[in-house]
Design a protein around this motif. Structure first.
Motif, PDB file in Angstrom:
ATOM      1  N   GLU A   1     -10.056  -0.509  12.507  1.00 46.90           N
ATOM      2  CA  GLU A   1     -10.194  -1.361  11.330  1.00 46.90           C
ATOM      3  C   GLU A   1      -9.952  -0.559  10.047  1.00 46.90           C
ATOM      4  N   SER A   2     -10.551   0.637   9.978  1.00 51.44           N
ATOM      5  CA  SER A   2     -10.361   1.480   8.792  1.00 51.44           C
ATOM      6  C   SER A   2      -8.906   1.919   8.654  1.00 51.44           C
ATOM      7  N   GLN A   3      -8.268   2.198   9.777  1.00 47.10           N
ATOM      8  CA  GLN A   3      -6.865   2.596   9.748  1.00 47.10           C
ATOM      9  C   GLN A   3      -5.979   1.454   9.237  1.00 47.10           C
ATOM     10  N   LEU A   4      -6.250   0.254   9.729  1.00 42.50           N
ATOM     11  CA  LEU A   4      -5.477  -0.911   9.270  1.00 42.50           C
ATOM     12  C   LEU A   4      -5.633  -1.125   7.770  1.00 42.50           C
ATOM     13  N   LEU A   5      -6.872  -1.045   7.275  1.00 36.85           N
ATOM     14  CA  LEU A   5      -7.116  -1.236   5.846  1.00 36.85           C
ATOM     15  C   LEU A   5      -6.402  -0.164   5.025  1.00 36.85           C
ATOM     16  N   THR A   6      -6.435   1.072   5.515  1.00 36.76           N
ATOM     17  CA  THR A   6      -5.774   2.175   4.805  1.00 36.76           C
ATOM     18  C   THR A   6      -4.273   1.956   4.738  1.00 36.76           C
ATOM     19  N   VAL A   7      -3.701   1.526   5.832  1.00 35.28           N
ATOM     20  CA  VAL A   7      -2.261   1.263   5.893  1.00 35.28           C
ATOM     21  C   VAL A   7      -1.878   0.157   4.910  1.00 35.28           C
ATOM     22  N   VAL A   8      -2.697  -0.890   4.836  1.00 31.94           N
ATOM     23  CA  VAL A   8      -2.431  -1.993   3.911  1.00 31.94           C
ATOM     24  C   VAL A   8      -2.524  -1.504   2.469  1.00 31.94           C
ATOM     25  N   ILE A   9      -3.561  -0.721   2.163  1.00 34.72           N
ATOM     26  CA  ILE A   9      -3.736  -0.191   0.800  1.00 34.72           C
ATOM     27  C   ILE A   9      -2.521   0.647   0.400  1.00 34.72           C
ATOM     28  N   ILE A  10      -2.054   1.502   1.307  1.00 39.64           N
ATOM     29  CA  ILE A  10      -0.879   2.332   1.019  1.00 39.64           C
ATOM     30  C   ILE A  10       0.343   1.453   0.753  1.00 39.64           C
ATOM     31  N   GLY A  11       0.513   0.405   1.561  1.00 42.84           N
ATOM     32  CA  GLY A  11       1.646  -0.507   1.367  1.00 42.84           C
ATOM     33  C   GLY A  11       1.606  -1.195   0.012  1.00 42.84           C
ATOM     34  N   ILE A  12       0.426  -1.657  -0.395  1.00 46.49           N
ATOM     35  CA  ILE A  12       0.291  -2.337  -1.693  1.00 46.49           C
ATOM     36  C   ILE A  12       0.531  -1.358  -2.835  1.00 46.49           C
ATOM     37  N   LEU A  13       0.014  -0.133  -2.706  1.00 44.00           N
ATOM     38  CA  LEU A  13       0.247   0.878  -3.743  1.00 44.00           C
ATOM     39  C   LEU A  13       1.737   1.217  -3.856  1.00 44.00           C
ATOM     40  N   LEU A  14       2.427   1.283  -2.720  1.00 44.85           N
ATOM     41  CA  LEU A  14       3.880   1.520  -2.749  1.00 44.85           C
ATOM     42  C   LEU A  14       4.597   0.396  -3.492  1.00 44.85           C
ATOM     43  N   SER A  15       4.128  -0.827  -3.285  1.00 44.81           N
ATOM     44  CA  SER A  15       4.748  -1.971  -3.974  1.00 44.81           C
ATOM     45  C   SER A  15       4.525  -1.882  -5.477  1.00 44.81           C
ATOM     46  N   PHE A  16       3.341  -1.408  -5.894  1.00 44.58           N
ATOM     47  CA  PHE A  16       3.078  -1.221  -7.325  1.00 44.58           C
ATOM     48  C   PHE A  16       4.035  -0.172  -7.906  1.00 44.58           C
ATOM     49  N   MET A  17       4.246   0.894  -7.146  1.00 44.32           N
ATOM     50  CA  MET A  17       5.157   1.938  -7.609  1.00 44.32           C
ATOM     51  C   MET A  17       6.581   1.406  -7.727  1.00 44.32           C
ATOM     52  N   GLN A  18       6.980   0.588  -6.787  1.00 46.63           N
ATOM     53  CA  GLN A  18       8.329   0.025  -6.837  1.00 46.63           C
ATOM     54  C   GLN A  18       8.480  -0.929  -8.026  1.00 46.63           C
ATOM     55  N   THR A  19       7.408  -1.687  -8.315  1.00 45.11           N
ATOM     56  CA  THR A  19       7.436  -2.599  -9.460  1.00 45.11           C
ATOM     57  C   THR A  19       7.439  -1.819 -10.766  1.00 45.11           C
ATOM     58  N   GLY A  20       6.750  -0.682 -10.768  1.00 43.11           N
ATOM     59  CA  GLY A  20       6.759   0.172 -11.943  1.00 43.11           C
ATOM     60  C   GLY A  20       5.676  -0.114 -12.951  1.00 43.11           C
ATOM     61  N   LYS A  21       4.693  -0.961 -12.587  1.00 45.58           N
ATOM     62  CA  LYS A  21       3.547  -1.210 -13.467  1.00 45.58           C
ATOM     63  C   LYS A  21       2.430  -1.827 -12.649  1.00 45.58           C
ATOM     64  N   VAL A  22       1.216  -1.760 -13.222  1.00 43.35           N
ATOM     65  CA  VAL A  22       0.050  -2.338 -12.546  1.00 43.35           C
ATOM     66  C   VAL A  22      -0.659  -3.260 -13.530  1.00 43.35           C
TER      67      VAL A  22
END
Length: 490
Positions: free
Chosen positions: A283-304
């Motif tokens: 469960e913790s691994q899944l949540l971590t993977v999701v968090i990393i994916g969302i953070l990558l999307s923020f980086m691609q968008t270029g703003k938060v």
């Protein structure tokens, strides 16, 4: 139900009781904002797009905005069922927040006890409803509900049919906000690596195949109406090409997001190092993977932006809550202080309750804001509504039953985004050309702006110089309603 809750222990909680609590908290916090003209300008645009769809026009054909179609579908369904109702749009938004928090409760319950799970769910309501322009219904609210539900099923079930269901939900999430493709991609990588590690690669590939089928089916269903109208290129360019052009704009830079990304990842890593969070659990691994994916999307968008964080809140609140739950119990003497602090959290809601009561006493209506008051003035004084241009408070189009002057003006800021014009199927190719067309060819009889604010972003000096000079020469200020400026063409 209330009697049951008063005598209830956390161990006795069931899904219905938890949902009841979350709906009550969500509606209480968000209720005073049911009457606001708008909370965020994006929500106003979604309402206009939903109304256009309810009127029989597919998204991107009559009006245009950057989001995928499932976001507009929510508004179109509400408008079709309940008519022009701010109350209905915001009420079902509150229910949606409660449902997201309910699935968050379910995920947390798999990791820890019901007590911590309930409080994490309640704080999930808080964080999706407070601290910025989150009281309206944003695309992030919609996509996060589908995504959290998909994660819930993947945590509890491992058979192929549940991966198919999760895929359908992930597809709906992506077709509500395209950046959710990033956490879906990181999830796919995780399941493949899990298959390698446990020597169950064929099963992992099979499950991922069905998840992919679910995503592809959802995406295909959104394309079907355009295919039937021989308009598939509009669907493709508006949903996939335009967002890529937008994130490649000059005002978006991945570097700007790095401090935020480092803080979130730093807290996660600290939790793992000190074993506050059990990284070995699936469960913790899944949540971590999701968090990393969302953070990558923020980086691609270029703003938060503040409302972007809605996507992240459920997944960071769970490990944060689990970590806090391992701290020593608070002394009884601190409990009154904690209760007082919790009661102060929804301060924005209390202030808005005062605002709607004050508006009712002064103006005879709970509904408030220039997006409502300006159209009322226009109608009352017989000003032109058919040829009108809202550079601010563009929810006024919906209140008046009118449409923006051009497709590009659906969201006023889209006029200045040259990079989007090739994918809009708009006759003009640049923002300045579009603005000149609106002002010099369409010649709005009525124009609405905002007092004390440039019509366009301060960085866009050429736009502001042009429209300020044009207003001085061809318009007079008819009235000031709150902060709304109503101009009439000479």
């Amino acid at each position: 139900m209330l009697k049951k809750l008063r005598s209830l222990r956390y161990e006795d909680l069931d899904w219905k009781m938890v949902l009841f609590v979350l709906v009550v908290v969500s509606v209480f916090i968000r209720f005073p904002f049911f009457f606001r003209d708008y909370v965020d300008r994006d929500e106003s645009t979604f309402i206009l797009m939903g109304q256009s769809w309810a009127n029989g026009h597919l998204p991107y054909t009559q009006l245009w905005d950057l989001k995928p179609p499932i976001t507009f579908l929510y508004f179109a369904i509400i408008i079709k069922l309940f008519g022009k109702s701010f109350f209905a749009i915001r009420f079902f938004g509150a229910v949606m927040v409660a449902l997201t928090s309910l699935f968050t409760y379910g995920i947390t319950k798999k990791i820890t006890g019901k007590k911590i799970a309930l409080w994490i769910a309640i704080f999930c309501v808080f964080f999706q409803s407070l601290f910025g322009s989150l009281q309206g219904v944003m695309s992030e609210h919609i996509c996060t509900l589908f995504f959290v539900a998909g994660i819930y099923f993947l945590i509890y079930k491992r058979q192929w049919q549940w991966f198919l269901l999760a895929g359908l939900l992930f597809g709906l999430s992506i077709m509500s906000k395209l950046n959710m493709a990033y956490p879906v991609l990181t999830l796919g990588i995780y399941f493949l690596s899990e298959g390698f590690a446990k020597e169950k690669l064929s099963k992992s590939i099979g499950n991922l195949f069905f998840m992919g089928i679910g995503i592809a089916l959802t995406v295909a269903l959104t394309a079907l109406p355009y295919y039937l109208q021989d308009n598939l290129n509009v669907w493709w360019e508006s949903i996939f090409e335009a967002p890529l052009a937008y994130t490649g704009g000059k005002y978006h830079s991945p570097v700007k997001t790095l401090p935020f990304v480092f803080i979130v990842l730093g807290l996660l890593i600290t939790g793992f190092i000190y074993k506050i969070i059990d990284f070995k659990s699936r469960e913790s691994q899944l949540l971590t993977v999701v968090i990393i994916g969302i953070l990558l999307s923020f980086m691609q968008t270029g703003k938060v932006n503040g409302h972007y964080l809605i996507q992240l809140y459920p997944f960071v609140l769970i490990p944060a809550g689990v970590a806090l739950g391992k701290l020593p119990k608070l002394k009884k003497s601190y409990k009154p202080l904690i209760i007082a602090l919790l009661l102060l959290v929804p301060m924005e809601s209390y202030l808005e309750y005062v605002n709607i009561v004050s508006n009712k006493i002064k103006k005879g209506s709970f509904y408030n804001g220039e997006g409502i008051d300006v159209p009322k003035y226009i109608v009352k004084n017989g000003l032109d509504t058919q040829n009108i241009f809202f550079t601010e408070y563009h929810i006024g189009y919906w209140v008046l039953g009118e449409a923006p002057p051009t497709k590009a003006a659906t969201h006023p800021s889209n006029i200045t985004r040259d990079e989007l014009f090739p994918d809009m199927h708009n006759p003009r190719r640049t923002g300045i050309e579009e603005l000149k067309y609106i002002m010099e060819v369409i010649q709005p009889k009525t124009l609405v702006a905002r007092k004390g604010k440039e019509i366009f972003d301060k960085k866009l000096e050429d736009y502001n110089t042009y429209i300020d000079a044009y207003l001085d020469k061809h318009y007079k200020l008819e009235a000031t309603v709150g902060r709304g400026l109503i101009y009439q063409r000479l």
